[in-house]
Enzyme design. Structure first.
Site, short mmCIF file in Angstrom:
data_model
loop_
_atom_site.label_atom_id
_atom_site.label_comp_id
_atom_site.label_asym_id
_atom_site.label_seq_id
_atom_site.Cartn_x
_atom_site.Cartn_y
_atom_site.Cartn_z
N ARG A 56 13.79 -3.09 7.82
CA ARG A 56 13.20 -2.69 9.24
C ARG A 56 13.32 -3.80 10.19
O ARG A 56 13.20 -4.88 9.82
CB ARG A 56 11.86 -2.18 9.07
CG ARG A 56 11.62 -1.02 8.15
CD ARG A 56 10.29 -0.85 7.62
NE ARG A 56 9.13 -1.19 8.62
CZ ARG A 56 7.82 -0.90 8.49
NH1 ARG A 56 7.39 -0.22 7.39
NH2 ARG A 56 6.82 -1.24 9.32
N ARG A 90 2.35 -8.76 13.78
CA ARG A 90 1.85 -7.78 12.87
C ARG A 90 0.87 -7.91 12.10
O ARG A 90 -0.40 -7.35 11.97
CB ARG A 90 2.87 -6.97 12.05
CG ARG A 90 3.86 -6.17 12.89
CD ARG A 90 5.05 -5.72 12.10
NE ARG A 90 4.79 -4.91 11.17
CZ ARG A 90 5.45 -4.50 10.21
NH1 ARG A 90 6.52 -5.32 9.79
NH2 ARG A 90 5.19 -3.52 9.27
N LYS A 96 1.01 -1.38 -0.05
CA LYS A 96 -0.06 0.15 0.23
C LYS A 96 0.91 1.27 -0.09
O LYS A 96 0.66 2.28 -0.68
CB LYS A 96 -1.10 0.00 1.11
CG LYS A 96 -0.47 0.14 2.33
CD LYS A 96 -1.60 -0.11 3.73
CE LYS A 96 -0.97 0.00 4.90
NZ LYS A 96 0.08 -0.91 5.34
N ARG A 105 11.97 -6.67 1.65
CA ARG A 105 11.67 -5.20 1.87
C ARG A 105 12.78 -4.34 2.29
O ARG A 105 13.42 -4.61 3.29
CB ARG A 105 10.29 -5.08 2.77
CG ARG A 105 9.94 -3.80 2.70
CD ARG A 105 8.41 -3.76 3.04
NE ARG A 105 8.07 -3.86 4.45
CZ ARG A 105 7.04 -3.26 5.21
NH1 ARG A 105 6.08 -2.93 4.16
NH2 ARG A 105 6.73 -3.41 6.34
N ARG A 160 -6.05 2.66 11.78
CA ARG A 160 -5.67 1.14 11.85
C ARG A 160 -6.40 0.47 13.11
O ARG A 160 -6.55 -0.69 13.20
CB ARG A 160 -4.09 0.81 12.40
CG ARG A 160 -3.25 0.47 11.28
CD ARG A 160 -1.73 0.31 12.05
NE ARG A 160 -0.85 -0.46 10.97
CZ ARG A 160 -0.11 0.25 10.20
NH1 ARG A 160 0.09 1.45 10.22
NH2 ARG A 160 1.06 -0.77 10.07
P1 AMP Z 1 3.86 0.91 9.14
O1 AMP Z 1 5.13 1.54 8.64
O2 AMP Z 1 2.51 1.55 8.52
O3 AMP Z 1 4.09 -0.60 8.84
O4 AMP Z 1 4.18 1.04 10.57
C1 AMP Z 1 4.85 0.64 11.68
C2 AMP Z 1 4.62 0.63 12.78
O5 AMP Z 1 4.24 1.74 13.26
C3 AMP Z 1 3.57 -0.09 13.06
O6 AMP Z 1 3.69 -1.76 13.26
C4 AMP Z 1 2.87 0.35 14.28
O7 AMP Z 1 3.72 -0.12 15.56
C5 AMP Z 1 2.86 1.77 14.20
N1 AMP Z 1 2.09 2.46 13.54
C6 AMP Z 1 1.88 3.07 12.30
N2 AMP Z 1 0.62 3.60 12.00
C7 AMP Z 1 0.06 3.23 13.00
C8 AMP Z 1 -1.39 3.74 13.57
N3 AMP Z 1 -2.40 4.13 12.75
N4 AMP Z 1 -1.76 3.12 14.76
C9 AMP Z 1 -0.74 2.50 15.52
N5 AMP Z 1 0.37 2.39 15.35
C10 AMP Z 1 0.64 2.48 14.10
#
Ligand code: AMP
Length: 212
Positions: free
Chosen positions: A156, A167, A13, A123, A88
């Protein structure tokens, strides 16, 4: 146009949000990138978010909601934006409505869990600008170096296989209910994530109604 991109971690995404942002000239807003930046800079939000992120858990709603509230109020978001990784949880989605933010369309990129786990190992993300890459599907021009800035394309911490599983579990428990939330509001379109990024891009552009 205000869009939300919904999808499991590793569904692609973020990559599709970057394409659409470029095509439509609207700003991509990734809470994951903003939180990683906050962690790097050691801000109070970053300090409280780090332990959740490293474990693959969601950061508490009030932290992310605060970040998003400030971000969508900035000038560059007035023309439109793409939310990547927010909301989320149903509580986050409700808070967007309470803020009076209008969402035109929610695009879900759907990819089966088995495919996600296989993809995540390759990734990479730029440690400076947050651009996303994949060693197989979207490699950097120079190994380990970001194409758009002088940052490094790194793996990451939370892309480790056991964290990816947790996750995904969190995604199904907390985030997948948003499909019903937005479909009840007549705003959801689902795109099947394809093997090739260009094919997913075509389907995503079709769903939004912008030309490829
Ligand atoms: P992402 O890069 O979108 O996969 O986000 C990485 C991490 O950031 C996630 O695994 C969460 O720990 C945190 N995170 C990102 N967006 C949110 C959100 N909207 N709500 C809660 N945690 C978030």
């Amino acid at each position: 146009m205000n869009l939300i991109f919904l999808g499991a971690p590793g569904s692609g995404k973020g990559t599709q949000a970057e394409f659409v942002s470029e095509k439509m000239g609207i700003v991509p807003i990734s809470t994951g990138n903003m939180l990683r930046e906050a962690v790097k800079n050691g801000t109070p939000a970053g300090l409280s978010a780090k332990e959740y992120m490293d474990r693959g858990d969601l950061v508490p709603d009030e932290v992310v909601i605060g970040i998003i509230k400030d971000r969508v109020a900035q000038d560059d978001a007035k023309k439109g934006f793409i939310l990547d990784g927010f909301p989320r949880t149903v509580q986050q989605a409700e808070s967007l409505e309470k803020m009076g933010v209008n969402i035109d369309l929610v695009v879900e990129i759907h990819v089966a869990d088995e495919k996600i786990s296989a993809r995540m190992g390759g990734r990479r993300v730029c440690d400076s600008c947050g651009a996303s890459y994949h060693v197989e599907y979207k490699p950097t021009k120079v190994d380990g170096k970001c194409d758009s800035c002088d940052g490094n394309a790194v793996q990451r911490v939370d892309d480790a296989p056991e964290t990816v599983l947790s996750r995904l579990k969190t995604y199904h428990e907390k985030t997948a209910p948003l499909r019903d939330f937005y479909s009840q509001r007549g705003k959801l379109k689902t795109v099947e994530g394809q093997e090739e990024i260009a094919d997913t891009k075509r389907l995503t552009f079709e769903a939004i109604g912008c030309n490829n």
